[in-house]
Design a protein around this motif. Structure first.
Motif, PDB file in Angstrom:
ATOM      1  N   VAL A 178       0.863  -1.177   0.000  1.00 30.77           N
ATOM      2  CA  VAL A 178       0.000   0.000   0.000  1.00 30.77           C
ATOM      3  C   VAL A 178       0.897   1.223   0.000  1.00 30.77           C
ATOM      4  N   ALA A 180       0.551   5.272  -0.060  1.00 31.57           N
ATOM      5  CA  ALA A 180      -0.505   6.273   0.095  1.00 31.57           C
ATOM      6  C   ALA A 180       0.037   7.613   0.569  1.00 31.57           C
ATOM      7  N   ALA A 197      -4.031   6.575  -2.932  1.00 33.45           N
ATOM      8  CA  ALA A 197      -3.419   5.306  -2.543  1.00 33.45           C
ATOM      9  C   ALA A 197      -3.335   4.378  -3.735  1.00 33.45           C
ATOM     10  N   VAL A 293      -3.580   1.983   4.970  1.00 35.81           N
ATOM     11  CA  VAL A 293      -3.430   3.285   4.313  1.00 35.81           C
ATOM     12  C   VAL A 293      -3.106   4.356   5.347  1.00 35.81           C
ATOM     13  N   ALA A 297       0.749   5.822   5.442  1.00 33.80           N
ATOM     14  CA  ALA A 297       0.717   6.914   4.468  1.00 33.80           C
ATOM     15  C   ALA A 297       1.755   7.994   4.781  1.00 33.80           C
TER      16      ALA A 297
END
Length: 308
Positions: A178, A180, A197, A293, A297
């Motif tokens: 992931v 993001a 994302a 996320v 992130a």
């Protein structure tokens, strides 16, 4: 039926339930209801008292996360079919299967939009999904439990979960990475203005998310599904209500909710599980993705608004 939680979301369910054939609102459980309640309907301080007094066939749970999952499981244990508002919890591990969870369904009414019945009944081979959300939500919306991600605030929990959950439902498999970025520009408590994302599955398929709540123009919500055979499908609407059909003829949210209630009751009566119903265990994967996320992130603060 019994409504648990008579606030902003509960009011929407009451509006839909009032016009549902064969459904009678027999009680509301809320110590301080804010919605306008049907005349003569008894109000209970707790869902525990209400479940004993009403013995409902259908329970709609529209309380904030933290209590919603507990109330839904109590209702299912009492023998009712249950419609549970998302996100229900911010802890994916809380969705580890328990007895009677099979009678609980998550309230993703846009998944009943035109064309999605066939899509979910026989899922095609999907290679990529793109979630695009552009709406305007200001400080007044983010109050109480909506203020922080940890209590189910944020763009993904509150705004984009319908399309993200649908995309992940059509694309099973392990999440590999992931990548993001979360942007905070307007100081909406801990709530972000914009999330982008790239979610990669282990087999190379991807889900891309571009979701913002600082958009100054017309609201839009689109899920683009790219198939292995080269076709490109679009699920559209302010909240996906047009499905794969025409925006001009999209059903109302009340109509979609009524379809959802009917499907839940049919499943409870043993008449088959509608392909558009979203079972509670399936919520765990979207919540795991959302958690990753926000956890991983890159966070941007204080930049000038980007409204492209």
């Amino acid at each position: 039926m019994l409504l648990v939680g008579a606030g902003e979301v509960g009011a929407k369910h009451l509006a839909a339930l009032t016009g549902s054939p064969g459904v009678v609102v027999a009680g509301v459980a809320d110590p301080a209801p804010r919605a306008t309640l049907p005349q003569g309907v008894p109000v209970f301080d707790s869902w525990q008292l209400a479940l004993k007094a009403v013995a409902p066939d259908l329970v709609v749970v529209a309380t904030p996360p933290g209590t919603a999952l507990v109330a839904a499981r109590d209702a299912a244990l009492a023998g009712a079919a249950v419609v549970l508002e998302k996100p229900a919890t911010t802890d994916p591990t809380a969705l580890a299967p328990q007895a009677n969870d099979g009678g609980i369904f998550v309230a993703f009414q846009p998944h009943f939009a035109p064309g999605l019945h066939q899509l979910l009944a026989e899922p095609p081979a999907v290679v990529q999904a793109e979630v695009t959300l552009a709406v305007r939500r200001d400080l007044g919306y983010f109050r109480g439990w909506r203020r922080t991600y940890a209590t189910a605030g944020g763009v993904l929990h509150q705004q984009a979960i319908h399309s993200l959950a649908l995309a992940l439902r059509l694309m099973p498999g392990e999440i590999e990475t992931v990548d993001a970025t979360v942007a905070h520009r307007r100081g909406l408590a801990e709530t972000e203005d914009h999330v982008t994302a790239a979610i990669a599955l282990a087999d190379g398929r991807t889900v891309h998310v571009d979701a913002r709540i600082d958009h100054p123009g017309t609201a839009r919500h689109v899920l683009v599904i790219r198939l292995a055979d080269g076709r490109r499908l679009q699920v559209r609407g302010r909240n996906l209500e047009a499905g794969l059909g025409d925006l001009a003829t999209a059903p109302t949210h009340e109509e979609l909710r009524r379809e959802m209630y009917a499907a839940v009751l049919a499943a409870a009566e043993g008449r088959g599980v509608h392909p558009c119903l979203f079972p509670l265990p399936a919520l765990q994967r979207p919540l795991e993705v959302i958690e990753r996320v926000y956890r991983d992130a890159h966070v941007v603060r204080g930049a000038e608004p980007d409204v492209a």
